[in-house]
Write a protein that holds these residues in place. Sequence first.
Motif, short mmCIF file in Angstrom:
data_model
loop_
_atom_site.label_atom_id
_atom_site.label_comp_id
_atom_site.label_asym_id
_atom_site.label_seq_id
_atom_site.Cartn_x
_atom_site.Cartn_y
_atom_site.Cartn_z
N GLY A 167 0.80 -1.22 0.00
CA GLY A 167 0.00 0.00 0.00
C GLY A 167 0.83 1.26 0.00
N GLY A 168 2.02 1.20 0.64
CA GLY A 168 2.83 2.41 0.80
C GLY A 168 3.53 2.87 -0.46
N SER A 169 3.95 1.94 -1.31
CA SER A 169 4.65 2.33 -2.53
C SER A 169 3.78 3.16 -3.47
CB SER A 169 5.21 1.10 -3.26
OG SER A 169 6.26 0.53 -2.50
N PRO A 170 2.53 2.75 -3.74
CA PRO A 170 1.66 3.61 -4.57
C PRO A 170 1.41 4.97 -3.92
CG PRO A 170 0.75 1.40 -4.43
CD PRO A 170 1.87 1.46 -3.44
N LEU A 171 1.25 5.00 -2.60
CA LEU A 171 1.02 6.27 -1.92
C LEU A 171 2.24 7.18 -2.05
CD1 LEU A 171 -0.73 5.04 1.36
CD2 LEU A 171 -1.81 6.11 -0.63
N ALA A 172 3.44 6.62 -1.88
CA ALA A 172 4.67 7.40 -2.01
C ALA A 172 4.84 7.92 -3.43
CB ALA A 172 5.88 6.55 -1.61
N ALA A 173 4.53 7.07 -4.42
CA ALA A 173 4.63 7.49 -5.82
C ALA A 173 3.65 8.62 -6.11
CB ALA A 173 4.37 6.30 -6.74
N ALA A 174 2.45 8.54 -5.53
CA ALA A 174 1.45 9.60 -5.73
C ALA A 174 1.93 10.92 -5.15
CB ALA A 174 0.13 9.18 -5.08
N ILE A 175 2.52 10.87 -3.95
CA ILE A 175 3.03 12.09 -3.32
C ILE A 175 4.14 12.70 -4.16
CG2 ILE A 175 4.31 12.97 -1.34
CD1 ILE A 175 2.78 11.01 0.41
N GLY A 215 -3.32 2.92 -3.61
CA GLY A 215 -2.75 2.72 -2.28
C GLY A 215 -3.80 2.71 -1.19
N SER A 216 -4.79 3.59 -1.31
CA SER A 216 -5.86 3.65 -0.32
C SER A 216 -6.72 2.39 -0.35
CB SER A 216 -6.74 4.88 -0.59
OG SER A 216 -5.99 6.07 -0.48
N LEU A 217 -7.00 1.88 -1.55
CA LEU A 217 -7.80 0.66 -1.67
C LEU A 217 -7.06 -0.55 -1.10
CD1 LEU A 217 -9.35 1.12 -5.24
CD2 LEU A 217 -10.58 1.10 -3.06
N VAL A 218 -5.76 -0.64 -1.39
CA VAL A 218 -4.95 -1.73 -0.84
C VAL A 218 -4.98 -1.68 0.68
CG1 VAL A 218 -2.61 -2.62 -0.57
CG2 VAL A 218 -3.45 -1.99 -2.84
N SER A 219 -4.80 -0.47 1.22
CA SER A 219 -4.82 -0.29 2.67
C SER A 219 -6.16 -0.74 3.24
CB SER A 219 -4.57 1.18 3.01
OG SER A 219 -4.76 1.42 4.39
N THR A 220 -7.23 -0.34 2.60
CA THR A 220 -8.57 -0.67 3.10
C THR A 220 -8.85 -2.16 3.05
OG1 THR A 220 -9.38 1.48 2.38
CG2 THR A 220 -11.02 -0.20 2.82
N SER A 235 -9.46 4.03 6.83
CA SER A 235 -9.08 3.65 5.47
C SER A 235 -10.18 4.01 4.48
CB SER A 235 -8.77 2.16 5.39
OG SER A 235 -7.63 1.83 6.13
N LEU A 236 -11.42 3.73 4.86
CA LEU A 236 -12.54 4.06 3.98
C LEU A 236 -12.63 5.56 3.76
CD1 LEU A 236 -15.25 1.57 5.32
CD2 LEU A 236 -14.16 1.55 3.06
N LEU A 237 -12.35 6.34 4.81
CA LEU A 237 -12.34 7.78 4.67
C LEU A 237 -11.25 8.21 3.68
CD1 LEU A 237 -13.42 10.52 5.58
CD2 LEU A 237 -11.81 10.47 7.49
N ALA A 238 -10.11 7.53 3.73
CA ALA A 238 -9.02 7.83 2.80
C ALA A 238 -9.44 7.51 1.36
CB ALA A 238 -7.77 7.04 3.18
N VAL A 239 -10.18 6.41 1.18
CA VAL A 239 -10.66 6.05 -0.16
C VAL A 239 -11.59 7.13 -0.70
CG1 VAL A 239 -12.05 4.41 -1.47
CG2 VAL A 239 -10.36 3.58 0.16
N VAL A 240 -12.50 7.60 0.16
CA VAL A 240 -13.41 8.66 -0.25
C VAL A 240 -12.64 9.92 -0.65
CG1 VAL A 240 -15.23 10.22 0.53
CG2 VAL A 240 -15.32 7.80 1.14
N LEU A 270 -3.51 10.12 5.36
CA LEU A 270 -4.69 9.51 5.97
C LEU A 270 -4.72 8.01 5.71
CD1 LEU A 270 -7.24 10.45 7.54
CD2 LEU A 270 -8.42 10.53 5.34
N ALA A 271 -4.37 7.62 4.48
CA ALA A 271 -4.37 6.20 4.13
C ALA A 271 -3.21 5.45 4.77
CB ALA A 271 -4.32 6.04 2.61
N ALA A 272 -2.10 6.14 5.00
CA ALA A 272 -0.90 5.48 5.54
C ALA A 272 -1.05 5.11 7.01
CB ALA A 272 0.32 6.37 5.35
N VAL A 273 -1.82 5.91 7.77
CA VAL A 273 -1.94 5.67 9.21
C VAL A 273 -2.50 4.28 9.52
CG1 VAL A 273 -3.09 6.40 11.33
CG2 VAL A 273 -2.03 8.10 9.84
N PRO A 274 -3.65 3.89 8.95
CA PRO A 274 -4.15 2.54 9.25
C PRO A 274 -3.25 1.45 8.70
CG PRO A 274 -5.49 3.60 7.55
CD PRO A 274 -4.62 4.65 8.12
N LEU A 275 -2.53 1.75 7.62
CA LEU A 275 -1.61 0.77 7.05
C LEU A 275 -0.48 0.46 8.03
CD1 LEU A 275 -1.32 -0.71 4.29
CD2 LEU A 275 0.29 1.07 3.63
#
Length: 282
Positions: A167-175, A215-220, A235-240, A270-275
């Motif tokens: 989950g973290g790699s897609p989030l890092a790439a997005a940032i 990344g958010s979907l993977v986390s969720t 996680s669901l909030l992050a997806v939204v 937001l998505a990284a915290v639950p991950l």
Amino acid sequence: MRAAVARWTVVELLHPIPSLLTTLAALGFAWIFGIGPRDRRFWWIGAVMLLVQFSISALNEWADADLDRRARRQRPIPLGLVSRGAALAIAVVAAVGAFLLCVLADLGPFALLLVGIGTACGWAYDLRLKATPLSVVPFAIAFPLMPFWIGALAARPLSSLVILFLGGSPLAAAIHLADAIPDRDADRAAGLRTLAVALGTPRAELAAAGLLLLGSLVSTILVIRRGQSSTAALSLLAVVASGLVVGLSSRAGRISSSIGKWMVIAAAALAAVPLVAQASGR
């Protein structure tokens, strides 16, 4: 007043704000993994991370000195406040210092190896990959590697830490992509072919939003499968939030790239915290 400005410009060689924020993030991850301020490893983690960030930052200034000079940017080396040799020396000394701290703190050979890999990612970005479409690769590796390193120090099973990369790699790439988009025109003018430049508008915006959503979907999915209802809600909030970013990115011309950048960073955090919480087992 001028002396104060000059001193701050010299300090900018170390990119103090991003370096401190990254260090604070590492300390936050340590706390999530159960390594608190009363544990000496908490402070060793902060010191090592800060030195690694200083090393990468100083090397970045060294590598960009000619480009900054041509662009007349108000940076320490082009202004003559710091020599290129001094910047390179600071980068090397900070990296060696980080490795020595790992040894002195008795964090173990595996932790030392991970610090070496993280530093190598930063150096590879500075020296070779920054001006290419592969600039995203060091971020996709190094950002999830940080909580992975801390989780290893906290003696968590490595199998439970793999999700940090899923989950973290897609989030890092997005940032990274969102951070590069506001500088796209300047980078193109300077002859740099970053990923944001290579993709262009609106594909770069859509790619950043898509990676964020992935990344958010993977986390969720990972969190829900393990029955963690409290973190699943986050996680669901992050997806939204990610879906909102995707929608806005499809109208790339109607939203400021700077605003979009901070929306992506906020949603990714937001998505990284639950991950991380899931990986910690707490």
